[in-house]
Design a protein around this motif. Structure first.
Motif, PDB file in Angstrom:
ATOM      1  N   THR A 246      51.470  30.448 -26.644  1.00  0.00           N
ATOM      2  CA  THR A 246      51.906  29.295 -26.064  1.00  0.00           C
ATOM      3  C   THR A 246      52.621  29.505 -24.638  1.00  0.00           C
ATOM      4  O   THR A 246      52.548  28.763 -23.630  1.00  0.00           O
ATOM      5  N   ALA A 247      53.587  30.475 -24.579  1.00  0.00           N
ATOM      6  CA  ALA A 247      54.280  30.970 -23.391  1.00  0.00           C
ATOM      7  C   ALA A 247      53.342  31.090 -22.337  1.00  0.00           C
ATOM      8  O   ALA A 247      53.767  31.181 -21.065  1.00  0.00           O
ATOM      9  N   PHE A 248      52.017  31.777 -22.413  1.00  0.00           N
ATOM     10  CA  PHE A 248      51.111  32.092 -21.494  1.00  0.00           C
ATOM     11  C   PHE A 248      50.192  30.797 -21.292  1.00  0.00           C
ATOM     12  O   PHE A 248      49.349  31.136 -20.326  1.00  0.00           O
ATOM     13  N   LEU A 249      50.123  29.870 -21.971  1.00  0.00           N
ATOM     14  CA  LEU A 249      48.949  28.929 -21.836  1.00  0.00           C
ATOM     15  C   LEU A 249      49.011  28.192 -20.370  1.00  0.00           C
ATOM     16  O   LEU A 249      48.087  27.919 -19.983  1.00  0.00           O
ATOM     17  N   LEU A 250      50.087  28.087 -19.737  1.00  0.00           N
ATOM     18  CA  LEU A 250      50.029  27.608 -18.300  1.00  0.00           C
ATOM     19  C   LEU A 250      50.090  28.791 -17.148  1.00  0.00           C
ATOM     20  O   LEU A 250      50.033  28.505 -16.094  1.00  0.00           O
ATOM     21  N   ALA A 251      49.928  29.848 -17.547  1.00  0.00           N
ATOM     22  CA  ALA A 251      49.721  30.949 -16.675  1.00  0.00           C
ATOM     23  C   ALA A 251      48.713  30.706 -15.611  1.00  0.00           C
ATOM     24  O   ALA A 251      47.670  30.352 -16.107  1.00  0.00           O
ATOM     25  N   ASP A 252      48.764  31.397 -14.489  1.00  0.00           N
ATOM     26  CA  ASP A 252      47.455  31.198 -13.463  1.00  0.00           C
ATOM     27  C   ASP A 252      46.180  31.861 -14.338  1.00  0.00           C
ATOM     28  O   ASP A 252      45.220  31.272 -14.062  1.00  0.00           O
ATOM     29  N   GLU A 253      46.561  33.043 -14.747  1.00  0.00           N
ATOM     30  CA  GLU A 253      45.260  33.675 -15.122  1.00  0.00           C
ATOM     31  C   GLU A 253      44.719  33.108 -16.819  1.00  0.00           C
ATOM     32  O   GLU A 253      43.374  33.852 -17.054  1.00  0.00           O
ATOM     33  N   ALA A 254      45.181  32.424 -17.187  1.00  0.00           N
ATOM     34  CA  ALA A 254      44.906  31.847 -18.439  1.00  0.00           C
ATOM     35  C   ALA A 254      43.537  31.033 -18.333  1.00  0.00           C
ATOM     36  O   ALA A 254      43.698  30.326 -17.445  1.00  0.00           O
ATOM     37  N   GLY A 255      42.833  31.117 -19.509  1.00  0.00           N
ATOM     38  CA  GLY A 255      41.717  30.067 -19.001  1.00  0.00           C
ATOM     39  C   GLY A 255      41.862  28.821 -20.093  1.00  0.00           C
ATOM     40  O   GLY A 255      40.774  27.931 -20.490  1.00  0.00           O
TER      41      GLY A 255
ATOM     42  N   MET B  35      41.296  15.700 -28.973  1.00  0.00           N
ATOM     43  CA  MET B  35      41.012  16.906 -28.868  1.00  0.00           C
ATOM     44  C   MET B  35      42.093  17.887 -29.348  1.00  0.00           C
ATOM     45  O   MET B  35      43.196  17.390 -29.678  1.00  0.00           O
ATOM     46  N   HIS B  36      41.706  19.033 -29.637  1.00  0.00           N
ATOM     47  CA  HIS B  36      42.806  20.016 -30.308  1.00  0.00           C
ATOM     48  C   HIS B  36      43.449  20.542 -29.139  1.00  0.00           C
ATOM     49  O   HIS B  36      42.995  21.106 -28.220  1.00  0.00           O
ATOM     50  N   LEU B  37      44.887  20.654 -29.427  1.00  0.00           N
ATOM     51  CA  LEU B  37      45.734  21.016 -28.352  1.00  0.00           C
ATOM     52  C   LEU B  37      46.796  22.026 -28.895  1.00  0.00           C
ATOM     53  O   LEU B  37      47.843  21.741 -29.327  1.00  0.00           O
ATOM     54  N   TRP B  38      46.165  23.168 -29.222  1.00  0.00           N
ATOM     55  CA  TRP B  38      46.840  24.342 -29.936  1.00  0.00           C
ATOM     56  C   TRP B  38      48.232  24.427 -29.226  1.00  0.00           C
ATOM     57  O   TRP B  38      48.144  24.916 -27.934  1.00  0.00           O
ATOM     58  N   ALA B  39      49.386  24.530 -30.008  1.00  0.00           N
ATOM     59  CA  ALA B  39      50.687  24.792 -29.187  1.00  0.00           C
ATOM     60  C   ALA B  39      51.776  25.240 -30.253  1.00  0.00           C
ATOM     61  O   ALA B  39      51.411  24.616 -31.299  1.00  0.00           O
ATOM     62  N   GLY B  40      52.635  25.874 -30.009  1.00  0.00           N
ATOM     63  CA  GLY B  40      53.721  26.314 -30.975  1.00  0.00           C
ATOM     64  C   GLY B  40      54.781  25.567 -30.822  1.00  0.00           C
ATOM     65  O   GLY B  40      54.928  24.786 -29.714  1.00  0.00           O
ATOM     66  N   THR B  41      55.689  25.772 -31.561  1.00  0.00           N
ATOM     67  CA  THR B  41      56.950  25.025 -31.540  1.00  0.00           C
ATOM     68  C   THR B  41      57.796  24.909 -30.175  1.00  0.00           C
ATOM     69  O   THR B  41      58.501  24.032 -30.011  1.00  0.00           O
ATOM     70  N   ALA B  42      57.709  25.981 -29.755  1.00  0.00           N
ATOM     71  CA  ALA B  42      58.485  26.342 -28.085  1.00  0.00           C
ATOM     72  C   ALA B  42      57.670  25.894 -27.088  1.00  0.00           C
ATOM     73  O   ALA B  42      57.650  26.180 -26.056  1.00  0.00           O
ATOM     74  N   PHE B  43      56.486  24.783 -27.473  1.00  0.00           N
ATOM     75  CA  PHE B  43      55.704  24.439 -26.134  1.00  0.00           C
ATOM     76  C   PHE B  43      56.501  23.880 -25.053  1.00  0.00           C
ATOM     77  O   PHE B  43      55.979  23.966 -23.976  1.00  0.00           O
ATOM     78  N   ARG B  44      57.511  23.433 -25.131  1.00  0.00           N
ATOM     79  CA  ARG B  44      58.350  22.864 -23.971  1.00  0.00           C
ATOM     80  C   ARG B  44      58.900  24.046 -23.079  1.00  0.00           C
ATOM     81  O   ARG B  44      59.225  23.700 -21.768  1.00  0.00           O
ATOM     82  N   GLN B  45      58.763  25.286 -23.559  1.00  0.00           N
ATOM     83  CA  GLN B  45      59.218  26.333 -22.857  1.00  0.00           C
ATOM     84  C   GLN B  45      58.056  26.981 -22.085  1.00  0.00           C
ATOM     85  O   GLN B  45      58.207  28.015 -21.517  1.00  0.00           O
ATOM     86  N   ALA B  46      56.751  26.391 -22.323  1.00  0.00           N
ATOM     87  CA  ALA B  46      55.811  26.882 -21.658  1.00  0.00           C
ATOM     88  C   ALA B  46      55.853  26.923 -20.116  1.00  0.00           C
ATOM     89  O   ALA B  46      56.385  26.158 -19.605  1.00  0.00           O
TER      90      ALA B  46
END
Length: 346
Positions: free
Chosen positions: A235-244, A314-325
């Motif tokens: 989850t920490a990398f879901l908002l990364a520029d390189e993530a799909g 839709m499915h929005l996979w995310a862990g409990t620390a999603f606010r820290q993405a």
């Protein structure tokens, strides 16, 4: 053979099937001193090979590939799929979506993937949802591939260790996406990650990668202090520029209207953690533990929702620390996590 001790930084980017993990993300985390994982789940052997080749063009450092291990679906769960289809049908008709009337068997192109990985070995290979056969594990070890099993309990850890795995990824309930239980029917344990690490450490003597809810340096430090050799963050990398990560998924992670995550079988039949939305509320625990059949059943609905930007369906996979993405370059995210880790007293 690669060892976790060779990592410059004990931070790895989780394999996120469905598009979020990319060769560019892997290479960026590698360049920052961590380790990236490609996600081969849902891909053909050819598509997996193409991503491996692309990753090698981008980085000369070791990287990993994650496989979803196929298994036969419980006949009782399979028999319950038509009833779940009937439950979803009104929604499908509302959006003009055709649900599959029958679902062909899906073995994840397993034999072909193993053949590719034996012919063109990668440094690291990890398994989710089950384990390879003893013969497959032995053959992959013989070509120099280190192997990591995803486990969610001490019992699974013992079986993986007996098979000769080189390390274990210990996945706590806080993790986003699918919980990697070794059977689809299993109800995952609720022990928090740090407690689960202690249970697994007491059961086996293998290097451990901690996964689940590790959104900042303090939590990473706690996991390493609990005996993990490295951590795995998705989850920490879901908002990364390189993530799909898709645009709707990115928007949902930043949307304050989403306040919590839930565990649900509604989208795939397997227990997975994602942002709570209307779909998870409506269908809650109605889906049978038929995986990957439920995954294929709901795929058209999810694709249509993503296409119209409907984050409630839709499915929005995310862990409990999603606010820290974090947004930004993956290398900068990795470096920032390392700085926070050092400040936390690592």
């Amino acid at each position: 053979m690669f060892s976790l001790a060779e990592l410059t930084l004990p931070i790895t980017a989780a394999p996120m099937a469905g598009g979020a993990s990319t060769p560019e993300l892997v290479a960026a985390v590698n360049a920052a001193g961590g380790l990236g994982w490609l996600a081969a789940g849902y891909k053909s052997a050819t598509a997996m090979a193409e991503q491996i080749a692309r990753t090698r063009e981008l980085t000369g450092r070791p990287f990993g590939v994650n496989l979803f291990v196929p298994a036969a679906t419980d006949p009782a769960a399979l028999a319950a799929v038509p009833a779940y289809r009937a439950e979803l049908l009104p929604e499908a008709e509302r959006w003009g979506v055709a649900l599959p009337g029958s679902i062909a068997p899906d073995d994840e192109d397993w034999a072909a993937k193993i053949a590719v990985l034996l012919a063109d070995p990668v440094p690291l290979l990890s398994y989710t949802f089950a384990l390879p056969t003893r013969q497959e594990a032995h053959a992959l070890r013989a070509v120099g591939t280190a192997q990591v099993a995803t486990v969610t309990s001490a019992a699974e850890a013992r079986v993986a260790a007996a098979l000769g795995m080189d390390a274990l990824c210990v996945q706590g309930p806080e993790a986003g996406g699918h919980r990697g239980t070794h059977t689809a029917a299993a109800v995952p344990g609720g022990e928090p990650l740090l407690d689960l690490l202690a249970l697994v450490r007491a059961a086996v003597d293998l290097p451990l990668i901690a996964a689940g809810g590790l959104g900042d340096g303090a939590r990473i430090a706690a996991a390493l202090g609990a005996g993990a050799a490295a951590v795995q963050l998705g989850t920490a990398f879901l908002l990364a520029d390189e993530a799909g990560t898709s645009a709707p998924h990115r928007a949902a992670l930043a949307d304050r209207a989403f306040t919590e995550t839930v565990r649900t079988r509604a989208f795939t039949g397997r227990v997975a953690r994602g942002l709570r939305n209307s779909f998870t509320d409506r269908h809650a625990d109605h889906a049978p533990h038929a995986y990957p059949e439920v995954h294929h059943l709901t795929a058209p609905l999810r694709a249509a929702a993503a296409g119209r930007g409907d984050t409630q369906q839709m499915h929005l996979w995310a862990g409990t620390a999603f606010r820290q993405a974090r947004s930004g370059a993956a290398g900068e995210i990795t470096a920032r996590l390392w700085r926070e880790l050092r400040e936390a007293g690592r």
